[in-house]
Every structure is written in structure tokens, then in C-alpha cells.
Design a protein around this motif. Sequence first.
Motif, PDB file in Angstrom:
ATOM      1  N   ILE A  15      37.930  38.982 104.964  1.00 49.80           N
ATOM      2  CA  ILE A  15      36.877  39.107 105.977  1.00 49.80           C
ATOM      3  C   ILE A  15      36.034  40.369 105.748  1.00 49.80           C
ATOM      4  O   ILE A  15      34.926  40.479 106.252  1.00 49.80           O
ATOM      5  CB  ILE A  15      37.491  39.104 107.397  1.00 49.80           C
ATOM      6  CG1 ILE A  15      36.421  38.838 108.444  1.00 49.80           C
ATOM      7  CG2 ILE A  15      38.237  40.398 107.671  1.00 49.80           C
ATOM      8  CD1 ILE A  15      36.948  38.598 109.821  1.00 49.80           C
ATOM      9  N   GLN A  16      36.561  41.314 104.988  1.00 52.22           N
ATOM     10  CA  GLN A  16      35.845  42.553 104.703  1.00 52.22           C
ATOM     11  C   GLN A  16      34.744  42.273 103.680  1.00 52.22           C
ATOM     12  O   GLN A  16      35.014  41.912 102.548  1.00 52.22           O
ATOM     13  CB  GLN A  16      36.800  43.618 104.138  1.00 52.22           C
ATOM     14  CG  GLN A  16      37.993  43.917 105.002  1.00 52.22           C
ATOM     15  CD  GLN A  16      37.630  44.510 106.343  1.00 52.22           C
ATOM     16  OE1 GLN A  16      36.678  45.255 106.466  1.00 52.22           O
ATOM     17  NE2 GLN A  16      38.399  44.169 107.357  1.00 52.22           N
ATOM     18  N   LYS A  17      33.511  42.397 104.067  1.00 53.67           N
ATOM     19  CA  LYS A  17      32.382  42.142 103.166  1.00 53.67           C
ATOM     20  C   LYS A  17      31.915  43.476 102.589  1.00 53.67           C
ATOM     21  O   LYS A  17      31.046  44.141 103.126  1.00 53.67           O
ATOM     22  CB  LYS A  17      31.246  41.432 103.900  1.00 53.67           C
ATOM     23  CG  LYS A  17      31.666  40.113 104.504  1.00 53.67           C
ATOM     24  CD  LYS A  17      32.229  39.170 103.457  1.00 53.67           C
ATOM     25  CE  LYS A  17      32.725  37.890 104.088  1.00 53.67           C
ATOM     26  NZ  LYS A  17      33.709  37.202 103.296  1.00 53.67           N
ATOM     27  N   ASP A  18      32.544  43.860 101.485  1.00 52.98           N
ATOM     28  CA  ASP A  18      32.222  45.124 100.853  1.00 52.98           C
ATOM     29  C   ASP A  18      31.763  44.872  99.420  1.00 52.98           C
ATOM     30  O   ASP A  18      31.439  43.741  99.053  1.00 52.98           O
ATOM     31  CB  ASP A  18      33.429  46.071 100.899  1.00 52.98           C
ATOM     32  CG  ASP A  18      34.671  45.440 100.284  1.00 52.98           C
ATOM     33  OD1 ASP A  18      34.570  44.364  99.658  1.00 52.98           O
ATOM     34  OD2 ASP A  18      35.756  46.017 100.435  1.00 52.98           O
ATOM     35  N   ASP A  19      31.730  45.893  98.601  1.00 49.89           N
ATOM     36  CA  ASP A  19      31.271  45.772  97.221  1.00 49.89           C
ATOM     37  C   ASP A  19      32.191  44.920  96.352  1.00 49.89           C
ATOM     38  O   ASP A  19      31.804  44.504  95.267  1.00 49.89           O
ATOM     39  CB  ASP A  19      31.104  47.152  96.589  1.00 49.89           C
ATOM     40  CG  ASP A  19      29.953  47.935  97.216  1.00 49.89           C
ATOM     41  OD1 ASP A  19      29.078  47.297  97.835  1.00 49.89           O
ATOM     42  OD2 ASP A  19      29.930  49.168  97.076  1.00 49.89           O
ATOM     43  N   MET A  20      33.409  44.640  96.807  1.00 52.05           N
ATOM     44  CA  MET A  20      34.318  43.803  96.028  1.00 52.05           C
ATOM     45  C   MET A  20      33.782  42.389  95.880  1.00 52.05           C
ATOM     46  O   MET A  20      34.138  41.684  94.943  1.00 52.05           O
ATOM     47  CB  MET A  20      35.707  43.761  96.666  1.00 52.05           C
ATOM     48  CG  MET A  20      36.608  44.902  96.266  1.00 52.05           C
ATOM     49  SD  MET A  20      36.870  45.078  94.496  1.00 52.05           S
ATOM     50  CE  MET A  20      37.810  43.619  94.089  1.00 52.05           C
ATOM     51  N   GLN A  21      32.910  41.951  96.780  1.00 48.58           N
ATOM     52  CA  GLN A  21      32.344  40.603  96.684  1.00 48.58           C
ATOM     53  C   GLN A  21      31.632  40.424  95.348  1.00 48.58           C
ATOM     54  O   GLN A  21      31.712  39.363  94.729  1.00 48.58           O
ATOM     55  CB  GLN A  21      31.383  40.335  97.846  1.00 48.58           C
ATOM     56  CG  GLN A  21      31.974  40.555  99.228  1.00 48.58           C
ATOM     57  CD  GLN A  21      33.310  39.876  99.441  1.00 48.58           C
ATOM     58  OE1 GLN A  21      33.453  38.690  99.174  1.00 48.58           O
ATOM     59  NE2 GLN A  21      34.291  40.620  99.898  1.00 48.58           N
ATOM     60  N   TYR A  24      34.378  40.185  92.556  1.00 47.12           N
ATOM     61  CA  TYR A  24      35.054  38.883  92.518  1.00 47.12           C
ATOM     62  C   TYR A  24      34.277  37.887  91.663  1.00 47.12           C
ATOM     63  O   TYR A  24      34.857  37.116  90.908  1.00 47.12           O
ATOM     64  CB  TYR A  24      35.236  38.318  93.929  1.00 47.12           C
ATOM     65  CG  TYR A  24      36.194  39.094  94.797  1.00 47.12           C
ATOM     66  CD1 TYR A  24      37.376  39.615  94.284  1.00 47.12           C
ATOM     67  CD2 TYR A  24      35.921  39.293  96.143  1.00 47.12           C
ATOM     68  CE1 TYR A  24      38.253  40.318  95.083  1.00 47.12           C
ATOM     69  CE2 TYR A  24      36.802  39.996  96.950  1.00 47.12           C
ATOM     70  CZ  TYR A  24      37.960  40.504  96.414  1.00 47.12           C
ATOM     71  OH  TYR A  24      38.834  41.200  97.210  1.00 47.12           O
ATOM     72  N   VAL A  25      32.952  37.895  91.790  1.00 45.36           N
ATOM     73  CA  VAL A  25      32.117  37.000  90.988  1.00 45.36           C
ATOM     74  C   VAL A  25      32.295  37.310  89.502  1.00 45.36           C
ATOM     75  O   VAL A  25      32.476  36.405  88.681  1.00 45.36           O
ATOM     76  CB  VAL A  25      30.631  37.125  91.398  1.00 45.36           C
ATOM     77  CG1 VAL A  25      29.747  36.328  90.463  1.00 45.36           C
ATOM     78  CG2 VAL A  25      30.439  36.673  92.829  1.00 45.36           C
ATOM     79  N   LEU A  26      32.285  38.581  89.153  1.00 45.54           N
ATOM     80  CA  LEU A  26      32.444  38.973  87.749  1.00 45.54           C
ATOM     81  C   LEU A  26      33.831  38.616  87.224  1.00 45.54           C
ATOM     82  O   LEU A  26      33.971  38.166  86.087  1.00 45.54           O
ATOM     83  CB  LEU A  26      32.185  40.471  87.590  1.00 45.54           C
ATOM     84  CG  LEU A  26      30.762  40.924  87.924  1.00 45.54           C
ATOM     85  CD1 LEU A  26      30.676  42.443  87.904  1.00 45.54           C
ATOM     86  CD2 LEU A  26      29.764  40.304  86.965  1.00 45.54           C
ATOM     87  N   LEU A  27      34.852  38.802  88.043  1.00 45.54           N
ATOM     88  CA  LEU A  27      36.211  38.433  87.628  1.00 45.54           C
ATOM     89  C   LEU A  27      36.321  36.933  87.387  1.00 45.54           C
ATOM     90  O   LEU A  27      36.981  36.482  86.460  1.00 45.54           O
ATOM     91  CB  LEU A  27      37.222  38.867  88.690  1.00 45.54           C
ATOM     92  CG  LEU A  27      37.524  40.352  88.783  1.00 45.54           C
ATOM     93  CD1 LEU A  27      38.385  40.641  90.001  1.00 45.54           C
ATOM     94  CD2 LEU A  27      38.207  40.840  87.523  1.00 45.54           C
TER      95      LEU A  27
END
Length: 44
Positions: A15-21, A24-27
Motif C-alpha cells: 500500500i506504500q506508494k514510494d520510489d520502490m514502485q 519493481y518495474v525494473l526488477l
Amino acid sequence: MACEYCHTKGGGACIQKDDMQEVYVLLHQADMRIIASPIYSREQ
């Protein structure tokens, strides 16, 4: 933050919308992932 939303209500989605989003796309697009950790030796 360890809110555990992903494990309880989120169905695995954070639910945390941070820079990891963006990460995740790159991973997901990567052909390979390498996980490394330092190894320390204690000389005697």
C-alpha cells in the motif's frame, strides 16, 4: 514501515506508494537478478 498490509489485506501488493514502485518495474523487466552480501572473515 512493516504495516503488514500486503500480507493481510493487500493480496501481496504494498500500500506504500514510494520510489520502490519504479524499482519493481525494473526488477520485473530484468533478465537476471544478483543478490550479494559481504562476507567477513576473522583472522586468527
